[in-house]
Motif scaffolding. Structure first.
Motif, PDB file in Angstrom:
ATOM      1  N   ILE A 111       0.857  -1.191   0.000  1.00 27.62           N
ATOM      2  CA  ILE A 111       0.000   0.000   0.000  1.00 27.62           C
ATOM      3  C   ILE A 111       0.887   1.232   0.000  1.00 27.62           C
ATOM      4  O   ILE A 111       2.068   1.154   0.366  1.00 27.62           O
ATOM      5  N   PRO A 112       0.377   2.386  -0.397  1.00 29.15           N
ATOM      6  CA  PRO A 112       1.211   3.592  -0.503  1.00 29.15           C
ATOM      7  C   PRO A 112       1.850   3.983   0.828  1.00 29.15           C
ATOM      8  O   PRO A 112       1.183   4.034   1.862  1.00 29.15           O
ATOM      9  N   LEU A 113       3.165   4.226   0.790  1.00 24.31           N
ATOM     10  CA  LEU A 113       3.933   4.665   1.964  1.00 24.31           C
ATOM     11  C   LEU A 113       3.803   3.692   3.136  1.00 24.31           C
ATOM     12  O   LEU A 113       3.828   4.093   4.297  1.00 24.31           O
ATOM     13  N   VAL A 114       3.745   2.417   2.840  1.00 24.35           N
ATOM     14  CA  VAL A 114       3.518   1.423   3.890  1.00 24.35           C
ATOM     15  C   VAL A 114       4.657   1.399   4.913  1.00 24.35           C
ATOM     16  O   VAL A 114       4.447   1.073   6.080  1.00 24.35           O
ATOM     17  N   GLY A 115       5.865   1.766   4.507  1.00 18.73           N
ATOM     18  CA  GLY A 115       6.992   1.740   5.430  1.00 18.73           C
ATOM     19  C   GLY A 115       7.293   3.065   6.094  1.00 18.73           C
ATOM     20  O   GLY A 115       8.334   3.216   6.744  1.00 18.73           O
ATOM     21  N   PHE A 116       6.387   4.018   5.971  1.00 20.06           N
ATOM     22  CA  PHE A 116       6.668   5.359   6.473  1.00 20.06           C
ATOM     23  C   PHE A 116       6.863   5.391   7.987  1.00 20.06           C
ATOM     24  O   PHE A 116       7.695   6.146   8.488  1.00 20.06           O
ATOM     25  N   HIS A 117       6.123   4.583   8.733  1.00 21.13           N
ATOM     26  CA  HIS A 117       6.256   4.609  10.194  1.00 21.13           C
ATOM     27  C   HIS A 117       7.662   4.196  10.618  1.00 21.13           C
ATOM     28  O   HIS A 117       8.245   4.784  11.549  1.00 21.13           O
ATOM     29  N   ASP A 118       8.232   3.187   9.948  1.00 18.60           N
ATOM     30  CA  ASP A 118       9.607   2.785  10.252  1.00 18.60           C
ATOM     31  C   ASP A 118      10.587   3.916   9.933  1.00 18.60           C
ATOM     32  O   ASP A 118      11.509   4.201  10.710  1.00 18.60           O
ATOM     33  N   PHE A 119      10.392   4.533   8.795  1.00 17.94           N
ATOM     34  CA  PHE A 119      11.226   5.654   8.346  1.00 17.94           C
ATOM     35  C   PHE A 119      11.166   6.789   9.369  1.00 17.94           C
ATOM     36  O   PHE A 119      12.190   7.343   9.791  1.00 17.94           O
ATOM     37  N   LEU A 120       9.966   7.120   9.797  1.00 17.94           N
ATOM     38  CA  LEU A 120       9.737   8.157  10.791  1.00 17.94           C
ATOM     39  C   LEU A 120      10.410   7.795  12.114  1.00 17.94           C
ATOM     40  O   LEU A 120      11.094   8.626  12.742  1.00 17.94           O
ATOM     41  N   SER A 121      10.241   6.564  12.553  1.00 11.26           N
ATOM     42  CA  SER A 121      10.793   6.113  13.827  1.00 11.26           C
ATOM     43  C   SER A 121      12.313   6.179  13.839  1.00 11.26           C
ATOM     44  O   SER A 121      12.929   6.589  14.833  1.00 11.26           O
ATOM     45  N   VAL A 122      12.915   5.767  12.745  1.00 16.99           N
ATOM     46  CA  VAL A 122      14.383   5.776  12.659  1.00 16.99           C
ATOM     47  C   VAL A 122      14.918   7.204  12.726  1.00 16.99           C
ATOM     48  O   VAL A 122      15.851   7.500  13.487  1.00 16.99           O
ATOM     49  N   LEU A 123      14.329   8.093  11.966  1.00 15.61           N
ATOM     50  CA  LEU A 123      14.857   9.457  11.907  1.00 15.61           C
ATOM     51  C   LEU A 123      14.578  10.245  13.182  1.00 15.61           C
ATOM     52  O   LEU A 123      15.426  11.011  13.644  1.00 15.61           O
ATOM     53  N   LEU A 124      13.389  10.069  13.760  1.00 11.72           N
ATOM     54  CA  LEU A 124      13.073  10.840  14.966  1.00 11.72           C
ATOM     55  C   LEU A 124      13.668  10.237  16.234  1.00 11.72           C
ATOM     56  O   LEU A 124      13.573  10.834  17.302  1.00 11.72           O
ATOM     57  N   SER A 125      14.307   9.076  16.123  1.00 13.76           N
ATOM     58  CA  SER A 125      15.099   8.562  17.240  1.00 13.76           C
ATOM     59  C   SER A 125      16.579   8.877  17.021  1.00 13.76           C
ATOM     60  O   SER A 125      17.454   8.292  17.655  1.00 13.76           O
ATOM     61  N   TYR A 160       2.086   0.016  16.643  1.00 12.56           N
ATOM     62  CA  TYR A 160       3.234  -0.566  15.945  1.00 12.56           C
ATOM     63  C   TYR A 160       2.861  -1.859  15.241  1.00 12.56           C
ATOM     64  O   TYR A 160       2.094  -2.665  15.771  1.00 12.56           O
ATOM     65  N   ALA A 161       3.415  -2.060  14.053  1.00 10.92           N
ATOM     66  CA  ALA A 161       3.180  -3.289  13.303  1.00 10.92           C
ATOM     67  C   ALA A 161       3.618  -4.486  14.135  1.00 10.92           C
ATOM     68  O   ALA A 161       4.689  -4.466  14.761  1.00 10.92           O
ATOM     69  N   ASP A 162       2.808  -5.515  14.155  1.00  8.50           N
ATOM     70  CA  ASP A 162       3.067  -6.761  14.888  1.00  8.50           C
ATOM     71  C   ASP A 162       3.192  -6.537  16.399  1.00  8.50           C
ATOM     72  O   ASP A 162       3.654  -7.416  17.124  1.00  8.50           O
ATOM     73  N   GLY A 163       2.809  -5.349  16.880  1.00  8.29           N
ATOM     74  CA  GLY A 163       2.884  -5.067  18.308  1.00  8.29           C
ATOM     75  C   GLY A 163       4.290  -4.883  18.842  1.00  8.29           C
ATOM     76  O   GLY A 163       4.504  -4.877  20.059  1.00  8.29           O
ATOM     77  N   VAL A 164       5.271  -4.713  17.959  1.00  7.79           N
ATOM     78  CA  VAL A 164       6.663  -4.532  18.376  1.00  7.79           C
ATOM     79  C   VAL A 164       6.991  -3.045  18.370  1.00  7.79           C
ATOM     80  O   VAL A 164       6.916  -2.387  17.325  1.00  7.79           O
ATOM     81  N   ASP A 165       7.364  -2.505  19.511  1.00  4.65           N
ATOM     82  CA  ASP A 165       7.666  -1.082  19.655  1.00  4.65           C
ATOM     83  C   ASP A 165       8.970  -0.768  18.924  1.00  4.65           C
ATOM     84  O   ASP A 165      10.071  -1.069  19.419  1.00  4.65           O
ATOM     85  N   THR A 166       8.859  -0.161  17.756  1.00  2.74           N
ATOM     86  CA  THR A 166      10.022   0.104  16.908  1.00  2.74           C
ATOM     87  C   THR A 166      11.001   1.050  17.577  1.00  2.74           C
ATOM     88  O   THR A 166      12.214   0.845  17.522  1.00  2.74           O
ATOM     89  N   VAL A 167      10.496   2.113  18.200  1.00  2.00           N
ATOM     90  CA  VAL A 167      11.389   3.099  18.819  1.00  2.00           C
ATOM     91  C   VAL A 167      12.136   2.486  19.988  1.00  2.00           C
ATOM     92  O   VAL A 167      13.348   2.701  20.154  1.00  2.00           O
ATOM     93  N   GLU A 168      11.438   1.706  20.802  1.00  2.00           N
ATOM     94  CA  GLU A 168      12.109   1.044  21.920  1.00  2.00           C
ATOM     95  C   GLU A 168      13.219   0.122  21.416  1.00  2.00           C
ATOM     96  O   GLU A 168      14.318   0.075  21.989  1.00  2.00           O
ATOM     97  N   PHE A 169      12.946  -0.607  20.355  1.00  2.00           N
ATOM     98  CA  PHE A 169      13.957  -1.478  19.732  1.00  2.00           C
ATOM     99  C   PHE A 169      15.169  -0.659  19.311  1.00  2.00           C
ATOM    100  O   PHE A 169      16.318  -1.038  19.566  1.00  2.00           O
ATOM    101  N   LEU A 170      14.938   0.474  18.675  1.00  2.00           N
ATOM    102  CA  LEU A 170      16.035   1.313  18.183  1.00  2.00           C
ATOM    103  C   LEU A 170      16.870   1.883  19.326  1.00  2.00           C
ATOM    104  O   LEU A 170      18.092   1.967  19.226  1.00  2.00           O
ATOM    105  N   LEU A 171      16.222   2.275  20.387  1.00  2.00           N
ATOM    106  CA  LEU A 171      16.929   2.874  21.515  1.00  2.00           C
ATOM    107  C   LEU A 171      17.772   1.841  22.284  1.00  2.00           C
ATOM    108  O   LEU A 171      18.805   2.174  22.849  1.00  2.00           O
ATOM    109  N   LYS A 172      17.322   0.601  22.291  1.00  2.00           N
ATOM    110  CA  LYS A 172      18.038  -0.449  23.014  1.00  2.00           C
ATOM    111  C   LYS A 172      19.128  -1.109  22.191  1.00  2.00           C
ATOM    112  O   LYS A 172      19.942  -1.859  22.722  1.00  2.00           O
TER     113      LYS A 172
END
Length: 352
Positions: A101-115, A339-351
């Protein structure tokens, strides 16, 4: 390196841009799109639709509108306040995007940059136009992001962590190649709905949005419904009738005709209304233009079944039955903390 405040402001500006475009996109270009970015986006939407027939302008604009609604100072700042971003250790995160779907990966992109990390992006060929334009916009608003966003078509190299989205088959490939790095690897998921027979016509009409938006191609799209034994579908079909123009989309119509032919030749019993087929099936992943259904006897037994199958399910649509349910008509309007699959992307990135 781009500072947190500058990055955040760039995404706030992006949200305003999305909202402005969504509000005025139906008007004449000569009358409305005076800003160069509006013209660039209009062109990109046309190219994206040409390359991928599922990416209609209506669905792309819906995606932009959805993101525009939550890329606001209040929502973004509230979301980021849940984390200690300043303790992040800067890293390069490889993002392998899906293209359903359009911009389906945007949340990951957003999470990476804003962390406060760098995004190394490998796009799907099905959705390779929109995100690069978004990146250009962000870089104009925050020039130091130019060194923090990289798109690649070749082999992924020199990264510290990976977030990959694909099918069950590609997940095995991802595990093999990226399993030695910190990772989030997503597999197939589908969304379901539980009907009790007490739903109002308004709820069922809204439910059509969960079924038909993006032609049912998203993991948040409902592909299966659970109904009580003896459920009569007449009211359901009547409530979703307004979605019937979907059959005028050639790719959708071709799938409808093909799947109907397969079902009839296989002598499967189906219910249909001319633009949606209902097939009794215990699976979760239904073909395009088809909704699987299954009858249940006791709600408590069904709740146990759904809990056991949670690894296969993205969303559960219902009314007053589940703690984390999604209300009818809202699967495609997730919040920043969904979060997709219930996995907190930002928490993953920070750890990591």
């Amino acid at each position: 390196m781009a500072g947190q405040a500058e990055r955040l402001n760039a995404f706030i500006e992006l949200g305003k841009f999305f909202r402005d475009y969504s509000e005025y996109h139906n008007k004449e270009v000569s009358e409305t799109f005076e800003d160069v970015w509006h013209l660039k986006l209009e062109e990109a939407i046309g190219i994206a639709g040409h390359k991928n027939g599922w990416f209609t302008k209506e669905n792309i604009v819906f995606s932009l509108k959805t993101w525009g609604a939550i890329l606001t100072p209040k929502d973004l700042e509230g979301w980021l306040s849940l984390y200690e971003i300043d303790k992040n250790k800067h890293k390069t995160v490889a993002l392998i995007m899906a293209g359903n779907i359009p911009l389906v990966g945007f949340h990951d992109f957003l999470s990476v940059l804003l962390s406060n990390n760098k995004a190394l992006v490998k796009l799907s060929s099905n959705d390779a136009i929109l995100l690069p334009l978004v990146a250009q916009f962000l870089i104009e608003k925050c020039p130091s992001l130019e060194n923090e966003i990289e798109f690649t078509e070749g082999k992924l190299e020199h990264f510290d962590a990976v977030i990959a989205t694909g099918s069950d088959n590609t997940a095995r490939y991802f595990e093999h190649y990226f399993g030695h790095k910190p990772h989030i690897i997503r597999k197939n998921r589908n969304s379901v709905a539980v009907l009790t027979g007490n739903e109002s016509k308004e709820e069922l009409k809204a439910f059509g949005e969960d079924i038909f938006r993006y032609y049912g191609l998203g993991c948040r799209s409902v592909s299966k419904i659970f109904v009580p034994e003896g459920y009569v579908f007449d009211g359901f079909f009547e409530a979703i009738f307004d979605y019937n123009p979907i059959i005028n989309q050639a790719k959708y119509a071709n799938n409808y005709d093909y799947n109907k032919a397969v079902y009839l030749m296989s002598e499967f019993k189906i219910l249909e209304n001319g633009f949606l087929m209902l097939k009794k099936d215990d699976g979760y992943s239904s073909p395009i233009a088809t909704l699987f259904y299954e009858e249940y006897r006791l709600l408590d037994e069904l709740k146990v079944r759904i809990a056991e199958d949670r690894e296969k399910i993205q969303c559960v649509v219902a009314s007053g039955l589940f703690q984390d349910e999604v209300t009818f008509g809202h699967t495609q309007n997730p919040s920043l903390t969904d979060y997709a699959d219930g996995v907190d992307t930002v928490e993953f990135l920070l750890k990591t």
